[in-house]
Design a protein around this motif. Structure first.
Motif, PDB file in Angstrom:
ATOM      1  N   MET A   1     -29.620  90.687   0.032  1.00 40.17           N
ATOM      2  CA  MET A   1     -30.715  91.639   0.353  1.00 40.17           C
ATOM      3  C   MET A   1     -29.910  92.946   0.433  1.00 40.17           C
ATOM      4  O   MET A   1     -28.854  93.181   0.890  1.00 40.17           O
ATOM      5  CB  MET A   1     -31.485  91.291   1.641  1.00 40.17           C
ATOM      6  CG  MET A   1     -32.549  92.411   1.855  1.00 40.17           C
ATOM      7  SD  MET A   1     -33.432  91.972   3.317  1.00 40.17           S
ATOM      8  CE  MET A   1     -34.736  93.220   3.281  1.00 40.17           C
ATOM      9  N   TYR A   2     -30.573  93.939  -0.229  1.00 41.66           N
ATOM     10  CA  TYR A   2     -29.809  95.594  -0.319  1.00 41.66           C
ATOM     11  C   TYR A   2     -30.575  96.296   0.594  1.00 41.66           C
ATOM     12  O   TYR A   2     -31.723  96.664   0.159  1.00 41.66           O
ATOM     13  CB  TYR A   2     -29.647  95.728  -1.826  1.00 41.66           C
ATOM     14  CG  TYR A   2     -28.967  97.178  -2.002  1.00 41.66           C
ATOM     15  CD1 TYR A   2     -28.108  97.622  -1.083  1.00 41.66           C
ATOM     16  CD2 TYR A   2     -29.155  97.932  -3.114  1.00 41.66           C
ATOM     17  CE1 TYR A   2     -27.365  98.674  -1.475  1.00 41.66           C
ATOM     18  CE2 TYR A   2     -28.345  98.949  -3.453  1.00 41.66           C
ATOM     19  CZ  TYR A   2     -27.406  99.162  -2.696  1.00 41.66           C
ATOM     20  OH  TYR A   2     -26.731 100.596  -2.920  1.00 41.66           O
ATOM     21  N   ILE A   3     -30.036  96.769   1.602  1.00 39.79           N
ATOM     22  CA  ILE A   3     -30.881  97.618   2.694  1.00 39.79           C
ATOM     23  C   ILE A   3     -30.389  98.821   2.776  1.00 39.79           C
ATOM     24  O   ILE A   3     -29.010  99.216   2.933  1.00 39.79           O
ATOM     25  CB  ILE A   3     -30.773  96.906   4.051  1.00 39.79           C
ATOM     26  CG1 ILE A   3     -31.016  95.444   3.966  1.00 39.79           C
ATOM     27  CG2 ILE A   3     -31.445  97.627   4.927  1.00 39.79           C
ATOM     28  CD1 ILE A   3     -30.692  94.767   5.371  1.00 39.79           C
ATOM     29  N   GLY A   4     -31.020  99.902   2.482  1.00 41.30           N
ATOM     30  CA  GLY A   4     -30.724 101.306   2.545  1.00 41.30           C
ATOM     31  C   GLY A   4     -31.182 101.915   4.117  1.00 41.30           C
ATOM     32  O   GLY A   4     -32.032 101.286   4.611  1.00 41.30           O
TER      33      GLY A   4
ATOM     34  N   HIS B   1     -25.173  90.365   2.397  1.00 37.66           N
ATOM     35  CA  HIS B   1     -26.019  91.551   2.105  1.00 37.66           C
ATOM     36  C   HIS B   1     -25.141  92.601   1.592  1.00 37.66           C
ATOM     37  O   HIS B   1     -24.258  92.725   2.021  1.00 37.66           O
ATOM     38  CB  HIS B   1     -26.987  91.771   3.386  1.00 37.66           C
ATOM     39  CG  HIS B   1     -27.814  90.429   3.726  1.00 37.66           C
ATOM     40  ND1 HIS B   1     -28.841  89.837   3.121  1.00 37.66           N
ATOM     41  CD2 HIS B   1     -27.602  89.829   5.022  1.00 37.66           C
ATOM     42  CE1 HIS B   1     -29.117  88.761   3.833  1.00 37.66           C
ATOM     43  NE2 HIS B   1     -28.366  88.805   4.934  1.00 37.66           N
ATOM     44  N   LYS B   2     -26.043  93.513   1.306  1.00 37.64           N
ATOM     45  CA  LYS B   2     -25.387  95.027   0.843  1.00 37.64           C
ATOM     46  C   LYS B   2     -25.984  96.022   1.607  1.00 37.64           C
ATOM     47  O   LYS B   2     -27.357  95.848   2.027  1.00 37.64           O
ATOM     48  CB  LYS B   2     -25.425  95.215  -0.609  1.00 37.64           C
ATOM     49  CG  LYS B   2     -24.700  94.240  -1.508  1.00 37.64           C
ATOM     50  CD  LYS B   2     -24.643  94.799  -2.876  1.00 37.64           C
ATOM     51  CE  LYS B   2     -23.765  93.652  -3.562  1.00 37.64           C
ATOM     52  NZ  LYS B   2     -22.233  94.098  -3.150  1.00 37.64           N
ATOM     53  N   VAL B   3     -25.477  96.917   1.862  1.00 36.20           N
ATOM     54  CA  VAL B   3     -25.859  98.169   2.900  1.00 36.20           C
ATOM     55  C   VAL B   3     -25.250  99.235   2.311  1.00 36.20           C
ATOM     56  O   VAL B   3     -24.236  99.482   1.838  1.00 36.20           O
ATOM     57  CB  VAL B   3     -25.733  97.916   4.386  1.00 36.20           C
ATOM     58  CG1 VAL B   3     -24.205  97.706   4.751  1.00 36.20           C
ATOM     59  CG2 VAL B   3     -26.227  98.660   5.168  1.00 36.20           C
ATOM     60  N   ALA B   4     -26.108 100.378   2.353  1.00 30.69           N
ATOM     61  CA  ALA B   4     -25.566 101.845   2.039  1.00 30.69           C
ATOM     62  C   ALA B   4     -26.686 102.761   2.600  1.00 30.69           C
ATOM     63  O   ALA B   4     -27.962 102.550   2.820  1.00 30.69           O
ATOM     64  CB  ALA B   4     -25.732 101.851   0.669  1.00 30.69           C
ATOM     65  N   THR B   5     -26.156 103.940   2.636  1.00 33.26           N
ATOM     66  CA  THR B   5     -27.006 105.036   2.951  1.00 33.26           C
ATOM     67  C   THR B   5     -27.966 105.285   1.615  1.00 33.26           C
ATOM     68  O   THR B   5     -27.281 105.212   0.521  1.00 33.26           O
ATOM     69  CB  THR B   5     -26.600 106.392   3.520  1.00 33.26           C
ATOM     70  OG1 THR B   5     -25.568 106.851   2.722  1.00 33.26           O
ATOM     71  CG2 THR B   5     -26.021 106.112   5.004  1.00 33.26           C
TER      72      THR B   5
ATOM     73  N   ALA C   1     -35.270  97.107   0.932  1.00 30.44           N
ATOM     74  CA  ALA C   1     -35.812  97.601   2.205  1.00 30.44           C
ATOM     75  C   ALA C   1     -35.066  98.862   2.547  1.00 30.44           C
ATOM     76  O   ALA C   1     -33.972  99.142   2.347  1.00 30.44           O
ATOM     77  CB  ALA C   1     -35.538  96.555   3.299  1.00 30.44           C
ATOM     78  N   ALA C   2     -35.928  99.813   3.507  1.00 32.98           N
ATOM     79  CA  ALA C   2     -35.238 100.918   3.762  1.00 32.98           C
ATOM     80  C   ALA C   2     -35.399 101.355   5.273  1.00 32.98           C
ATOM     81  O   ALA C   2     -36.499 101.037   5.623  1.00 32.98           O
ATOM     82  CB  ALA C   2     -35.759 102.065   3.041  1.00 32.98           C
ATOM     83  N   VAL C   3     -34.540 101.568   6.112  1.00 31.66           N
ATOM     84  CA  VAL C   3     -34.544 101.730   7.399  1.00 31.66           C
ATOM     85  C   VAL C   3     -34.231 103.352   7.532  1.00 31.66           C
ATOM     86  O   VAL C   3     -33.011 103.843   7.568  1.00 31.66           O
ATOM     87  CB  VAL C   3     -33.527 100.976   8.204  1.00 31.66           C
ATOM     88  CG1 VAL C   3     -33.780 101.334   9.638  1.00 31.66           C
ATOM     89  CG2 VAL C   3     -33.796  99.664   7.946  1.00 31.66           C
TER      90      VAL C   3
END
Length: 363
Positions: free
Chosen positions: A1-4, A45-49, A60-62
């Motif tokens: 999952m890639y979460i921004g 998972h992957k995460v980035a701004t 998804a975006a937080v």
């Protein structure tokens, strides 16, 4: 999952919130996001701004505090049907009233908030504002060579619940009555600022002062000793700290008292009206219990060494208790994993969540 992720305060974007725990307003204030980013990557998972990649790539975006209507990432993601949006409310209604407009909540799958008035059901998830909790060590009372201090920024707002005015009232009282027993640290105390209803114009003043550093200079606060590189190193020298939240809302409990506790400095607290539900009353002095600053000062000055050390012992016991971990980065990470990723903390992601995706690595 890639979460921004996207922070309303742009300084923390460009992936900085996942790499650098430092903050101008607190020691290691961004560490919970460093911890979160590492944990998400450990789970595959992957995460980035959001400013580090094409918005179309995120699952998804937080958003950390509500984005402005003109925010291009928010606008782009709202047009997509296959990207769920989440909102974390950190700022209080006085500083960010738009955080709490019901119409602004509609696009979000879940909203994480400290505000107990919003409840903890439906799309609203109650949380604690996270803070890095270091390993506690017994305090040395002999370090307390100074009497009292405040570390805060000079700010103002026009809201019935604001406490900026009361903070200044405490500073002024100490300056006028016991100037040798009080020091003030923080930003903007040497600048002229608007107050009351005009305080919203200060955002413009801040930009002007950044461009013209010599404008707006003021010596209005003689107790001001400058800014600090480490709150901990300053606070550990003092017996007491006037520790006031920016505003008084139920559940609004920020890093300010934690800074005092970690340094073994007894806080004089004013803020969340339900503070007795949020922290042991034996670990702080409740400003509301005193009718005046004269009465408060008399209590502080007359406190025996044994009574003072009882406060320090209570703080130490609280810091090493399991209950304080509700404010730690692990609890915040578990909340994001459960509600955004859809897995319990510590579980491995399922096959659909580990599908290879293009993203920005934090390694």
């Amino acid at each position: 999952m890639y979460i921004g992720f996207y922070n309303f305060y742009k300084h923390y974007n460009r992936n900085r919130m996942f790499r650098d725990p430092s903050s101008a307003i607190g020691d290691d204030l961004m560490y919970p996001f460093v911890h979160l980013g590492r944990r998400l990557e450990e789970l595959g998972h992957k995460v980035a701004t959001l400013d580090m990649d094409d918005p179309g790539r995120f699952d998804a975006a937080v958003f950390l505090d509500h984005p402005t209507p003109l925010n291009r990432y928010y606008r782009a993601l709202r047009r997509r049907d296959n990207c769920k949006l989440y909102l974390v409310l950190f700022e209080n209604p006085g500083n960010r009233p738009d955080n709490y407009w019901p119409s602004n909540h509609k696009p979000f799958e879940k909203i994480f908030t400290w505000d107990t008035r919003l409840g903890g059901s439906g799309k609203y998830v109650l949380m604690k504002i996270p803070i890095k909790i270091p390993e506690p060590h017994p305090f040395d009372p002999t370090e307390k060579i100074k009497f009292s201090v405040t570390i805060a920024s000079q700010k103002y707002m026009s809201h019935p619940a604001e406490l900026y005015t009361e903070r200044v009232r405490a500073i002024r009282w100490m300056e006028q009555n016991h100037p040798d027993e009080f020091d003030l640290y923080g930003t903007l105390w040497n600048r002229w600022l608007f107050k009351g209803r005009l305080s919203r114009l200060n955002l413009l003043l801040f930009k002007i002062y950044e461009k013209f550093p010599n404008l707006g200079r003021s010596n209005a606060f003689p107790s001001w000793r400058g800014t600090v590189k480490s709150k901990h190193q300053v606070l550990r020298q003092y017996r007491f700290s006037f520790c006031y939240e920016n505003a008084a809302f139920p559940g609004y409990f920020t890093e300010k008292m934690f800074d005092c506790w970690f340094a073994g400095c007894v806080p004089v607290y004013l803020g969340a009206p339900d503070i007795a539900k949020l922290a042991p009353t034996s670990t702080f002095i409740d400003r509301r219990q005193f009718a005046s600053y004269q009465e408060l000062y008399k209590y502080l000055k007359g406190m025996s060494q044994n009574e003072y050390e009882n406060y320090l012992a209570a703080i130490y016991d609280w810091l090493k208790s399991p209950a304080i971990q509700a404010y730690g980065p692990e609890a915040f990470t578990a909340m994001i994993l459960q509600h955004v990723v859809g897995q319990r903390h510590g579980m491995q992601p399922n096959q659909s969540q580990t599908t290879s995706q293009t993203g920005t690595s934090l390694q």
